[in-house]
Design an enzyme around this catalytic site. Structure first.
Site, PDB file in Angstrom:
ATOM      1  N   GLU A  79      -9.641   5.994   3.080  1.00 57.49           N
ATOM      2  CA  GLU A  79     -10.428   4.914   3.668  1.00 57.49           C
ATOM      3  C   GLU A  79      -9.496   3.739   3.895  1.00 57.49           C
ATOM      4  O   GLU A  79      -8.440   3.646   3.275  1.00 57.49           O
ATOM      5  CB  GLU A  79     -11.558   4.508   2.724  1.00 57.49           C
ATOM      6  CG  GLU A  79     -11.193   3.479   1.671  1.00 57.49           C
ATOM      7  CD  GLU A  79     -10.136   3.925   0.654  1.00 57.49           C
ATOM      8  OE1 GLU A  79      -9.359   3.060   0.201  1.00 57.49           O
ATOM      9  OE2 GLU A  79     -10.097   5.127   0.317  1.00 57.49           O
TER      10      GLU A  79
ATOM     11  N   LYS B  29       0.809  -1.226   0.000  1.00 59.79           N
ATOM     12  CA  LYS B  29       0.000   0.000   0.000  1.00 59.79           C
ATOM     13  C   LYS B  29       0.839   1.272   0.000  1.00 59.79           C
ATOM     14  O   LYS B  29       0.433   2.291  -0.557  1.00 59.79           O
ATOM     15  CB  LYS B  29      -0.942  -0.005   1.202  1.00 59.79           C
ATOM     16  CG  LYS B  29      -2.035  -1.059   1.159  1.00 59.79           C
ATOM     17  CD  LYS B  29      -3.036  -0.795   0.050  1.00 59.79           C
ATOM     18  CE  LYS B  29      -4.225  -1.755   0.109  1.00 59.79           C
ATOM     19  NZ  LYS B  29      -5.196  -1.492  -0.972  1.00 59.79           N
TER      20      LYS B  29
ATOM     21  N   SER C 101       1.581  -9.723  -0.623  1.00 64.58           N
ATOM     22  CA  SER C 101       1.252  -8.304  -0.585  1.00 64.58           C
ATOM     23  C   SER C 101       1.378  -7.663   0.788  1.00 64.58           C
ATOM     24  O   SER C 101       1.477  -6.444   0.896  1.00 64.58           O
ATOM     25  CB  SER C 101      -0.158  -8.077  -1.118  1.00 64.58           C
ATOM     26  OG  SER C 101      -1.106  -8.825  -0.374  1.00 64.58           O
TER      27      SER C 101
END
Length: 415
Positions: free
Chosen positions: A114, A92, A381
Site C-alpha cells: 500500500e 522507505k 525522511s
C-alpha cells in the site's frame, strides 16, 4: 528499560500491538515471523542486505549541519539526517528492500504494498524490479492525484498501481484493499507493509530495518561533535522513520525525542491526524493503538496536507513510549508545515517532503528556546519534489487569503 525486550512473544508493546488478523492470514504471519527470525541471525543475509544498502540505496546517508537555519533560529545547533538522499528519495527503501529480500528467501514470486505519499510504493516497486518480481501497489485515488509524479515512477518501474475508490480514498483504504489481495493470493504473495504498523511481526520487522537511521546518526554525531545529540525530532504518520531514528537512543536518557504528528487545520477543528491529541484505544489493521474513531468505533476521517501522515492509527511502539513518557509527541499544522517547507528550501537549498516539513516546523519552534550548546537532529525522511503541485496550490490559496486581509504570506515558497 531495555527496548530490546519489545515486542514480547505475542507481539505486544505493553498493552499495544498484537496480532488482530483474520484466521486465513495467521499461517502467513507465522511463516513470515519464522523466516524473519531465522534470517536476522544469518550472517549471509546480513551481508547481502548490507551490500544492497550500500550499493543500491546509497547508505550511509549524510548528517548535515544546517548552518543558515541554525543562525536564523539563534539557538540550538541543527543537524539534518539526510534520508531524502537515499535511492527513491526517502527512508522507505530501507524497509522495502529488506522485506523484498525476505520474500525472495521465502520463495514468494509476487509483491504487494500500500502507499499514501507514494514513497513506499516507489521504494517497493524499485526493489521488486531489481529482483525481477511482480509488483502491485494499492493507492487511494485522492493520493494518486496529489502524488502523480510517484504514480508515474511506479509505472515506469514496472509496477501495477491499483486506484482505490472506497472510503476516503487515502492510505487507510489502500491498506484495506492490499489486505484483501493478500487473503486471496496468500500462497505466492508477500505483503510489504510500509510502516511500523499492522499485525505482529510487522511493527518489529519495519523497526528493525529502519533502525539503521539512528545507528548511523549516533556514529556520525560522535564523529562530528564527540557526543550524543540532545534532541531528536521526526514526523510520525505510521511511525517508521521516527522509530528508526529513535530506537537506538531509547536507552540513552540524556537524549530527548519528539515525534510530530499532522495537526492539519488544527486539533480543535477535528480536521487533523494527531492520534495522541484526539485518539482513543482501538484496533485498526491488525494492531491495538491510539486510533482516531467515532464514539461508536467507526474510523474517523483524517486530514493533512501531507499524504503520508493522514492515517487514523499510530504505530504501537510509539504508543507505548508515549504512555511511558519516554518520547514526547506534538503536532504541526498544515500552515506550519508549509512555512517550514519554504524556510528550509530557501535557507539550506534543500526541498523537504511535506511529511518531513512537520518535523522541520517543530525544530523551528524548539531550537530558539535552547542554548547554542545544544544539539538537535531532524530526521529529514524524504525529499519534496513529489509535493510541488500540492505546495503550489496551497501557496496560491495562502496568497489569496493574505491579499484579502491586506497582508503578505510570510514563509511561503516564491512562485
Amino acid at each position: 528499560m531495555d527496548p530490546g525486550q519489545f515486542p514480547d512473544k505475542w507481539g505486544r508493546f505493553g498493552q499495544f500491538g498484537g496480532k488482530y488478523a483474520p484466521e486465513v492470514l495467521m499461517p502467513a504471519l507465522e511463516e513470515l515471523e519464522t523466516h524473519y527470525l531465522a534470517l536476522r541471525e544469518n550472517p549471509a543475509f546480513a551481508a547481502e542486505l548490507d551490500l544492497h544498502l550500500k550499493e543500491f540505496v546509497g547508505r550511509p546517508s549524510p548528517l548535515y549541519f544546517a548552518e543558515r537555519m541554525t543562525k536564523k533560529c539563534g539557538g540550538a545547533k541543527i543537524y539534518l539526517k539526510r534520508e531524502d538522499l537515499n535511492h527513491t528519495g526517502a527512508h522507505k527503501i530501507n524497509n522495502s528492500l529488506g522485506q523484498v529480500l525476505i520474500a525472495r528467501h521465502m520463495g514468494k514470486k509476487r509483491i504487494i504494498a500500500e502507499t499514501g505519499a507514494g514513497q513506499h510504493g516507489v521504494a517497493t516497486a524499485s526493489a521488486a524490479a531489481k529482483f525481477d518480481m511482480e509488483c502491485v501497489i494499492y493507492m487511494g485515488r485522492v493520493d494518486m492525484e496529489r502524488q502523480a509524479p510517484n504514480v508515474q515512477r511506479m509505472h515506469l518501474l514496472g509496477a501495477t498501481v491499483v486506484p482505490v475508490e472506497s472510503g476516503s480514498r487515502t492510505l487507510k483504504d489502500a491498506i484495506n484493499e492490499a489486505i484483501r489481495d493478500w487473503v486471496t493470493n496468500i500462497g505466492e504473495t508477500h505483503y510489504v507493509f510500509g510502516s511500523a504498523l499492522g499485525p505482529h511481526p510487522y511493527p518489529r520487522i519495519v523497526r528493525d530495518f529502519q533502525k539503521i537511521i539512528g545507528e548511523e546518526t549516533e556514529r556520525q554525531m560522535l564523529e562530528k561533535e564527540k557526543r550524543l545529540p540532545d534532541y531528536l525530532v521526526a514526523c510520525v504518520g505510521g511511525g517508521s522513520n521516527a522509530i528508526g531514528m529513535f530506537y537506538n537512543f531509547l536507552d540513552k536518557p540524556s537524549v530527548k525525542m519528539i515525534g510530530v504528528e499532522a495537526g492539519g487545520h488544527g486539533v480543535l477543528t477535528g480536521l487533523h491526524a494527531a492520534r495522541f491529541a484526539g485518539g482513543t484505544l482501538g484496533v485498526l489493521h491488525g494492531a491495538k493503538s491510539y486510533v482516531l474513531q467515532t464514539k461508536d468505533g467507526q474510523i474517523a476521517e483524517t486530514h493533512s496536507i501531507s499524504a503520508g501522515l493522514d492515517y487514523a492509527n499510530v504505530g504501537p511502539e510509539h504508543a507505548m513510549y508515549r504512555d511511558l513518557g519516554r518520547i514526547q509527541y506534538t503536532s504541526a499544522t498544515d500552515e506550519e508545515a508549509l512555512d517550514a517547507f519554504g524556510q528550509l528550501s530557501r535557507l539550506e537549498g534543500i526541498i523537504p517532503a511535506l511529511e518531513s516539513s512537520h518535523a522541520v516546523a517543530e525544530a523551528l519552534r524548539l531550537a530558539p528556546t535552547l542554548s547554542p550548546d545544544k544539539l538537535l537532529v531532524v530526521n529529514l525522511s524524504g525529499r519534496g519534489d513529489k509535493d510541488m503541485a500540492t505546495v503550489i496550490a496551497a501557496m496560491e490559496e495562502v496568497k489569496k487569503t493574505a491579499a484579502s486581509k491586506g497582508a503578505a504570506a510570510p514563509g511561503m515558497p516564491r512562485p
